[in-house]
Design a protein around this motif. Structure first.
Motif, PDB file in Angstrom:
ATOM      1  N   LEU A   1       0.903  -1.214  -0.082  1.00  0.00           N
ATOM      2  CA  LEU A   1      -0.041  -0.044   0.074  1.00  0.00           C
ATOM      3  C   LEU A   1       0.784   1.478  -0.060  1.00  0.00           C
ATOM      4  N   VAL A   2       1.918   1.193   0.959  1.00  0.00           N
ATOM      5  CA  VAL A   2       2.956   2.696   1.009  1.00  0.00           C
ATOM      6  C   VAL A   2       3.593   2.695  -0.415  1.00  0.00           C
ATOM      7  N   GLU A   3       4.052   1.563  -0.791  1.00  0.00           N
ATOM      8  CA  GLU A   3       5.022   1.769  -2.047  1.00  0.00           C
ATOM      9  C   GLU A   3       3.987   2.015  -3.140  1.00  0.00           C
ATOM     10  N   ASP A   4       2.725   1.926  -3.063  1.00  0.00           N
ATOM     11  CA  ASP A   4       1.740   2.292  -4.469  1.00  0.00           C
ATOM     12  C   ASP A   4       1.642   3.654  -4.161  1.00  0.00           C
ATOM     13  N   GLY A   5       1.820   4.666  -3.030  1.00  0.00           N
ATOM     14  CA  GLY A   5       1.472   5.917  -2.753  1.00  0.00           C
ATOM     15  C   GLY A   5       0.636   6.323  -1.641  1.00  0.00           C
ATOM     16  N   ILE A   6      -0.101   5.093  -0.966  1.00  0.00           N
ATOM     17  CA  ILE A   6      -0.859   5.515   0.036  1.00  0.00           C
ATOM     18  C   ILE A   6      -0.232   5.902   1.232  1.00  0.00           C
ATOM     19  N   MET A   7      -0.743   7.099   1.755  1.00  0.00           N
ATOM     20  CA  MET A   7      -0.240   7.457   3.170  1.00  0.00           C
ATOM     21  C   MET A   7      -1.004   6.816   4.142  1.00  0.00           C
ATOM     22  N   LEU A   8      -0.295   6.062   4.750  1.00  0.00           N
ATOM     23  CA  LEU A   8      -0.745   5.016   5.841  1.00  0.00           C
ATOM     24  C   LEU A   8      -0.527   5.390   7.213  1.00  0.00           C
ATOM     25  N   ARG A   9      -1.632   5.764   8.046  1.00  0.00           N
ATOM     26  CA  ARG A   9      -1.250   6.340   9.404  1.00  0.00           C
ATOM     27  C   ARG A   9      -2.007   5.265  10.431  1.00  0.00           C
ATOM     28  N   LYS A  10      -1.129   4.764  11.509  1.00  0.00           N
ATOM     29  CA  LYS A  10      -2.112   3.680  12.293  1.00  0.00           C
ATOM     30  C   LYS A  10      -1.737   4.161  13.647  1.00  0.00           C
ATOM     31  N   TYR A  11      -2.744   4.324  14.377  1.00  0.00           N
ATOM     32  CA  TYR A  11      -3.077   4.975  15.526  1.00  0.00           C
ATOM     33  C   TYR A  11      -3.752   3.857  16.676  1.00  0.00           C
ATOM     34  N   TRP A  12      -3.128   3.611  17.708  1.00  0.00           N
ATOM     35  CA  TRP A  12      -3.431   2.765  18.630  1.00  0.00           C
ATOM     36  C   TRP A  12      -3.712   3.742  20.043  1.00  0.00           C
ATOM     37  N   PHE A  13      -4.912   3.453  20.468  1.00  0.00           N
ATOM     38  CA  PHE A  13      -5.478   4.361  21.565  1.00  0.00           C
ATOM     39  C   PHE A  13      -5.322   3.600  22.752  1.00  0.00           C
ATOM     40  N   SER A  14      -4.446   3.683  23.770  1.00  0.00           N
ATOM     41  CA  SER A  14      -4.432   3.231  25.025  1.00  0.00           C
ATOM     42  C   SER A  14      -5.352   3.748  26.207  1.00  0.00           C
ATOM     43  N   VAL A  15      -5.637   2.847  26.862  1.00  0.00           N
ATOM     44  CA  VAL A  15      -6.123   3.408  28.005  1.00  0.00           C
ATOM     45  C   VAL A  15      -6.119   2.265  29.296  1.00  0.00           C
ATOM     46  N   SER A  16      -6.283   2.920  30.429  1.00  0.00           N
ATOM     47  CA  SER A  16      -5.922   2.019  31.609  1.00  0.00           C
ATOM     48  C   SER A  16      -7.174   1.245  31.921  1.00  0.00           C
ATOM     49  N   ASP A  17      -6.826   0.074  32.814  1.00  0.00           N
ATOM     50  CA  ASP A  17      -7.904  -0.622  32.952  1.00  0.00           C
ATOM     51  C   ASP A  17      -8.894   0.081  33.941  1.00  0.00           C
ATOM     52  N   ALA A  18      -8.409   0.864  34.783  1.00  0.00           N
ATOM     53  CA  ALA A  18      -9.359   1.521  35.779  1.00  0.00           C
ATOM     54  C   ALA A  18     -10.222   2.524  34.741  1.00  0.00           C
ATOM     55  N   GLU A  19      -9.698   3.148  34.000  1.00  0.00           N
ATOM     56  CA  GLU A  19     -10.564   4.204  33.359  1.00  0.00           C
ATOM     57  C   GLU A  19     -11.352   3.454  32.439  1.00  0.00           C
ATOM     58  N   GLN A  20     -10.865   2.445  31.688  1.00  0.00           N
ATOM     59  CA  GLN A  20     -11.897   1.585  30.918  1.00  0.00           C
ATOM     60  C   GLN A  20     -13.256   1.067  31.809  1.00  0.00           C
ATOM     61  N   GLN A  21     -12.784   0.761  32.897  1.00  0.00           N
ATOM     62  CA  GLN A  21     -13.768   0.113  33.519  1.00  0.00           C
ATOM     63  C   GLN A  21     -14.902   1.363  34.011  1.00  0.00           C
ATOM     64  N   ARG A  22     -14.212   2.663  34.176  1.00  0.00           N
ATOM     65  CA  ARG A  22     -15.109   3.682  34.597  1.00  0.00           C
ATOM     66  C   ARG A  22     -16.006   4.125  33.260  1.00  0.00           C
ATOM     67  N   ARG A  23     -15.448   4.036  32.273  1.00  0.00           N
ATOM     68  CA  ARG A  23     -16.288   4.474  31.110  1.00  0.00           C
ATOM     69  C   ARG A  23     -17.615   3.402  30.670  1.00  0.00           C
ATOM     70  N   PHE A  24     -17.015   2.207  30.762  1.00  0.00           N
ATOM     71  CA  PHE A  24     -18.106   1.097  30.847  1.00  0.00           C
ATOM     72  C   PHE A  24     -19.393   1.301  31.768  1.00  0.00           C
TER      73      PHE A  24
END
Length: 279
Positions: free
Chosen positions: A148-171
């Motif tokens: 994909l990159v060699e063909d010219g696609i600009m690829l951006r990969k983002y991983w969103f990290s969250v703590s177990d305690a914060e995930q529990q709070r959001r749930f």
């Protein structure tokens, strides 16, 4: 109520990092969104192809970030791809095949809310793929992304990290909020007891797919406001876009009506004026 707002009864945030105040957040977000519009104009004018992948823990804030990115963009240029579970036919295809048709064409931006990395995450942990299929994915994915990159696609990969305690709070917050209860799925609940399994799967995935051609960028997301600002600012810093001047537009004078009379409103099935009932 926006996603970063919590109901009055919500459990307080658990992160030790001070939450970014609303005023500087909104001010900087507007500035960055204006730059996103400029980047979009450049993508469209230059024929570039931009692909963003959003992965991470459940309730880490991927959807909220995507929403802020696309808020002022042209949906004909920037589109969000969030695929459902594969059909029986798609299960018989080459794994990457169902994603290829959604890749950006010339002058397009695509934001993938989850992607082919499902195989390295939920499919691996929940047993939806075989060990052989998982190994094959880890071997093929870097090759696929390199193409994909060699063909010219600009690829951006983002991983969103969250703590177990914060995930529990959001749930818990979602569980108590009827407006957002749909965002809490049985798969989300299952992820609580499989926290370490997901951690190991993510670590293994990074070992194989964090490459020089297509690196992963980690977004600390215990504070959603900081996560959005940091992620968007980073994205803009990685794209060498330039301002594209727009041709001036002058609105013409509206000509007077000639030989036209609007039909009586009584002949039209009008929407009731619900607003008139409000205090």
């Amino acid at each position: 109520m926006t996603e970063e707002d919590e109901p009055p009864t919500a459990i307080p945030p658990t992160s030790a990092v001070a939450r970014l105040s609303r005023r500087p957040y909104e001010r900087e977000l507007k500035r960055l969104q204006a730059e996103l519009v400029a980047m979009q104009d450049w993508v469209q004018a230059s024929g570039a192809r931009l692909l963003m992948i959003f992965e991470g823990r459940d309730a880490a804030g991927k959807g909220g970030s995507i929403k802020r990115i696309t808020e002022y963009l042209n949906p004909r240029v920037a589109r969000v791809v969030a695929l459902p579970a594969p059909t029986e036919r798609e299960r018989g295809e080459w794994y990457f095949q169902r994603y290829i048709q959604h890749l950006p064409s010339r002058g397009e931006i695509v934001l993938m809310d989850r992607s082919w990395y499902n195989r390295a995450g939920v499919e691996k942990v929940m047993g939806f793929c075989t060990p052989a299929e998982h190994r094959r994915f880890l071997a093929q994915c870097p090759v696929f992304e390199r193409l994909l990159v060699e063909d010219g696609i600009m690829l951006r990969k983002y991983w969103f990290s969250v703590s177990d305690a914060e995930q529990q709070r959001r749930f818990q917050s979602r569980l108590e909020d009827p407006m957002r209860g749909w965002k809490l799925s049985p798969m989300d609940v299952e992820s609580i007891s499989r926290w370490e399994d997901y951690s190991r799967a993510k670590d293994e995935m990074f070992v194989h797919t964090d490459t020089s051609e297509a690196p992963w960028f980690d977004v600390e997301a215990d504070d959603k406001r900081r996560a959005r600002i940091n992620m968007i600012a980073h994205l803009l810093s990685t794209v060498a876009y330039s301002q594209i001047p727009r041709p001036p537009i002058t609105l013409p004078a509206r000509p007077p009506a000639v030989n036209y009379i609007r039909p009586p409103r009584e002949l039209v099935k009008a929407v009731p004026d619900h607003a008139a009932t409000l205090k």
